[in-house]
Design a protein around this motif. Sequence first.
Motif, mmCIF file in Angstrom:
data_model
loop_
_atom_site.group_PDB
_atom_site.id
_atom_site.type_symbol
_atom_site.label_atom_id
_atom_site.label_comp_id
_atom_site.label_asym_id
_atom_site.label_seq_id
_atom_site.Cartn_x
_atom_site.Cartn_y
_atom_site.Cartn_z
ATOM 1 N N LEU A 65 0.821 -1.211 0.000
ATOM 2 C CA LEU A 65 0.000 0.000 0.000
ATOM 3 C C LEU A 65 0.859 1.266 0.000
ATOM 4 O O LEU A 65 0.485 2.274 -0.604
ATOM 5 C CB LEU A 65 -0.941 -0.011 1.203
ATOM 6 C CG LEU A 65 -2.075 -1.040 1.115
ATOM 7 C CD1 LEU A 65 -2.788 -1.170 2.455
ATOM 8 C CD2 LEU A 65 -3.065 -0.640 0.022
ATOM 9 N N ILE A 66 1.999 1.228 0.658
ATOM 10 C CA ILE A 66 2.909 2.370 0.634
ATOM 11 C C ILE A 66 3.420 2.615 -0.788
ATOM 12 O O ILE A 66 3.505 3.756 -1.255
ATOM 13 C CB ILE A 66 4.094 2.138 1.598
ATOM 14 C CG1 ILE A 66 3.604 2.178 3.052
ATOM 15 C CG2 ILE A 66 5.184 3.176 1.382
ATOM 16 C CD1 ILE A 66 4.664 1.806 4.068
ATOM 17 N N SER A 69 0.380 3.905 -2.967
ATOM 18 C CA SER A 69 -0.440 4.982 -2.388
ATOM 19 C C SER A 69 -0.652 6.167 -3.328
ATOM 20 O O SER A 69 -1.731 6.779 -3.302
ATOM 21 C CB SER A 69 0.165 5.456 -1.060
ATOM 22 O OG SER A 69 1.488 5.938 -1.258
ATOM 23 N N GLY A 77 -5.852 3.986 1.392
ATOM 24 C CA GLY A 77 -4.828 3.125 1.973
ATOM 25 C C GLY A 77 -5.052 2.882 3.449
ATOM 26 O O GLY A 77 -4.840 1.765 3.940
ATOM 27 N N GLU A 78 -5.511 3.913 4.181
ATOM 28 C CA GLU A 78 -5.774 3.753 5.608
ATOM 29 C C GLU A 78 -6.887 2.729 5.846
ATOM 30 O O GLU A 78 -6.797 1.896 6.752
ATOM 31 C CB GLU A 78 -6.161 5.094 6.231
ATOM 32 C CG GLU A 78 -4.997 6.036 6.471
ATOM 33 C CD GLU A 78 -4.673 6.889 5.262
ATOM 34 O OE1 GLU A 78 -5.100 6.512 4.156
ATOM 35 O OE2 GLU A 78 -3.990 7.930 5.418
#
Length: 308
Positions: A65-66, A69, A77-78
């Motif tokens: 996800l990083i 993003s 993403g959170e």
Amino acid sequence: MHTLESVLVALIHISVPIFAIASMLSMGLRTPIHAFAAQLRDRRTVLAVLGANFVVVPAVGTLILILVSPLLPEKAGEGFIIALCAAGAPFVLQLGAMAKIPYGETAGPMAVLLLGSIVFMPLVVPVLLQDVQVDGWAVARLLLGTMLAPMVAGIVIAAVFPSRADLFARIAGSVAAVSAVLMFLSGFGSNSSLLLDLLLSPAILVAVGLVTLAFIAGRFAGDLAGETLTVPDGPAILTSQRNIAAALLVARTGANDGSIVVPILLVSAVGFVLLVPYALITGAARRRRAGERVTVGVLLGIVGPKAD
């Protein structure tokens, strides 16, 4: 339109805790202690399942996800990260029945993962999401009250009223099913523009990738498990279906808006769409090999198998 949106927002606030309580109560009513006691003593299986759900999936998933993003809508993403940290979904009991997996092999690990989520999420989610205000203690209280307590209550009720446990479980399961439908409809309906943004972005592919990652991690856990695990893809199903109730409850304690809620619902929906056909196909194959007569009720895990 504003009134309808307000109703949908209020509905998701009501349906999420009802779904969590009803589903965990139903799980407890269907799961006597002796049903999974033997497997809980199998440390190798327990450690393999815990490792897949609370080490591999959150760590690798967060790294992915990083990297992606910049391609995702704001805060998507959170929401995905919260879903990755939530394990022990009650729906895996039904998926396990569809796939002809012994009940104890899904109920035992699921109970362990639920307890793990209650400890893991309050500690890890605030660290991973430092830009989102998440109260770890509030998360712990919420999970204890809406998930662990109903499960324990269900186990106790089943022990005290064994002849009525199945009826109570069916009622609780029906309430959970209705509240789940309302939860998805209200969550997506009140955030239709956000949902459209996600569907038009790579987010849907990311969700598919995260569910696939969880399935692979769970499948490896099945290969590493102990002798009490007789069906190696059980942990794959268990790991792939994230605990949407726990994830949404945690999301409610932080930035309580659709930009986090909708990605959580999306991951759960993708998991459902991918896992139900898999469970039905593998369950049908296993039943045919066992010489059982395959009916719709048997495939759906509603009724017991009928031998030829």
